[in-house]
Design a protein around this motif. Structure first.
Motif: not given
Length: 528
Positions: A231-233, A477-482, A484-487, A492-494
């Motif tokens: 969640a980015g927290q 390429l990411l699955p539906y439930a990625p 945590w690091r890809w949020m 994009d990615s921080p």
């Protein structure tokens, strides 16, 4: 372990001692019960009940090995005793011998077909072994036998989630909660089902409830960390992330007897050991903090997986890089790599994302250029499957053949170190793909080859992290439930500027992702 397993068979000359032992056992007076069971066995070494119940007691006390020995001895005396097989399964479960535990529970279920608990435990062990479909069949059987068995509904949620049936997983966990509102595991399972469909606020509420009901439930605490990070927290997430030492992955605690750097101690002039603790990708992602410590005057020793040693010597400010298991030399403080974000107080808006922070060896780069001179086509590296032993590999990996249309329009280099049988078959019919697995000895070789490429297309593997750390154009390429690091909810990615994320829009649907990648590649070629 329920009292129903404390039943006796026929009486014997030792009935008085045995009866008193069972009574004390049921009251929780384990010391007296053990002494009485052993007294029975001195007089009657082949006494099944005493042997069985003493084994049960040892397992209840956490002495699984001793309990298993006694239960196996009891089963030699009476091989057709269902409770002994069931309790043997519990002991084997306790020490994570899941295949053996499954065999014991299956035998108990065979001997007592109406035993819902045995069916439920078969399902539980199959889940541990990664066989969700088989697990679901046993759990459905358990529920058919006993519809009110809340634990079976909770485990069923776990199985359904593994099968990407998230709505049903939510329903099963909700049913378990209705039957047993204080079951922390059910709240945790519902939280996971909701987290994986992006209902993060609801997931956090469920996971918090699980932690409140059972603060020692490491699985709930660990998944609370993952949900917060997803969640980015970050600030709360990094603190919670320390539960990984006790969580379901049980990452080994290294150097626990040595002073650990937590961000508060001065480091100027001190030698700090930074050590890898999880996968290769994790080490590549979080080694970025080493230069920040060096800027504070620390001397850095970096301990990582052997395939990374040569490459990570390019990391600025690192004095020495050694392999895991190799002698580190003296150091004043240590810190696991994945605890560095906590020590630095990393926020989502302040991720240390300066890239590149790794550099390939110039001579190796030139060697690859000589071996594969430009052809006029775009040069892309692909890594669309990872290690088959990874816990989420079934969700993240894609067959190479599904990208055939893309490969026809580019100069393609295979970057993934492993291929499944279907991939091997495809490679034999697609000679245009440069299969370099035998020539990529370590990540320094891969980094040098990657430096000659125009684009890297990868699923969530260490190859993706390497591309990001080198600041190469990366399509991830990411699955539906990625992870945590890809949020969620961003392309994009921080962590890796310039990376473009292609996400599944529904569980398991790679076709749409591949179609979008091929379309984007066509536009990329058109603008080149």
């Amino acid at each position: 372990m329920s009292n129903q397993n404390l039943r006796l068979s026929s009486t014997s000359a030792c009935a008085t001692d045995l009866g008193e032992a069972v009574r004390r056992h049921q009251q929780g007076d384990f010391a007296t019960a053990e002494a009485l069971y052993r007294r029975v066995l001195v007089g009657a070494p082949d006494h099944f009940d005493a042997c069985h119940m003493l084994g049960v007691l040892q397992i209840q006390r956490g002495q699984a090995a001793a309990g298993i020995d006694l239960l196996q001895r009891a089963l030699r005396l009476r091989p057709e005793a269902p409770p002994a097989w069931f309790n043997l399964g519990l002991g084997l479960q306790q020490i994570e011998r899941h295949t053996d535990a499954l065999a014991a529970f299956e035998r108990a279920a065979e001997l007592t077909p109406a035993n819902a608990e045995a069916q439920r435990n078969c399902g539980r062990e199959l889940l541990e072994l990664g066989q969700a479909s088989r697990a679901l069949a046993h759990l459905d059987h358990a529920i058919a036998l006993r519809p009110q068995l809340a634990e079976a509904h909770s485990d069923r949620s776990d199985a359904l989630r593994a099968l990407n049936r998230h709505a049903e997983a939510d329903d099963s966990a909700t049913r378990a909660i209705a039957l047993q509102p204080a079951m922390a595991e059910a709240w945790c399972n519902r939280g996971l089902a909701r987290m994986e469909v992006g209902r993060l606020d609801a997931a956090l509420a469920d996971l918090a409830r699980a932690c409140q009901l059972m603060p020692s439930l490491a699985n709930a605490q660990w998944n609370m960390a993952l949900c917060l990070l997803l969640a980015g927290q970050f600030e709360a997430g990094w603190r919670q992330f320390e539960w990984r030492w006790l969580g379901p992955q049980r990452h080994a605690v290294q150097y626990a007897d040595r002073p650990r750097w937590d961000g508060s101690q001065p480091v100027a002039g001190k030698t700090i050991l930074l050590h890898a603790e999880q996968g290769l990708g994790d080490a590549i992602q979080f080694c970025r903090y080493a230069p920040l410590l060096a800027e504070r005057g620390a001397h850095i020793v970096l301990q990582v997986h052997p395939p990374l040693v040569s490459l990570l010597r390019s990391l600025q400010g690192v004095d020495r890089v050694v392999s895991l298991g190799q002698e580190t030399g003296a150091f004043d403080l240590h810190c696991p790599l994945l605890s560095l974000p906590l020590a630095f107080g990393t926020r989502l808006d302040a991720v240390p994302a300066h890239t590149p922070y790794l550099a390939p060896d110039a001579e190796r780069v030139q060697a690859w250029k000589r071996l594969f001179p430009p052809t006029g086509m775009m040069r892309i590296g692909v890594a669309v499957s990872g290690s088959p032993t990874h816990r989420d590999d079934a969700r993240r990996s894609i067959e190479l053949g599904r990208f055939a249309a893309l490969f026809e329009a580019a100069d393609v280099f295979l970057l993934q170190p492993q291929c499944r049988e279907a991939d091997e078959t495809f490679l034999r019919t697609a000679p245009a793909i440069r299969d370099l697995r035998r020539q990529l000895a370590d990540f320094a070789d891969t980094a040098a080859l990657m430096q000659t490429l125009d684009l890297v297309i990868s699923v969530d593997t260490s190859v993706a992290h390497l591309a990001g750390a080198l600041h190469k154009p990366l399509w991830l390429l990411l699955p539906y439930a990625p992870d945590w690091r890809w949020m969620r909810g961003r392309d994009d990615s921080p962590w890796y500027p310039g990376t473009r994320l292609f996400r599944q829009e529904e569980p398991g649907n790679w076709e749409d992702v591949i179609s979008r990648v091929i379309d984007a590649f066509g536009r990329e070629q058109g603008s080149a």
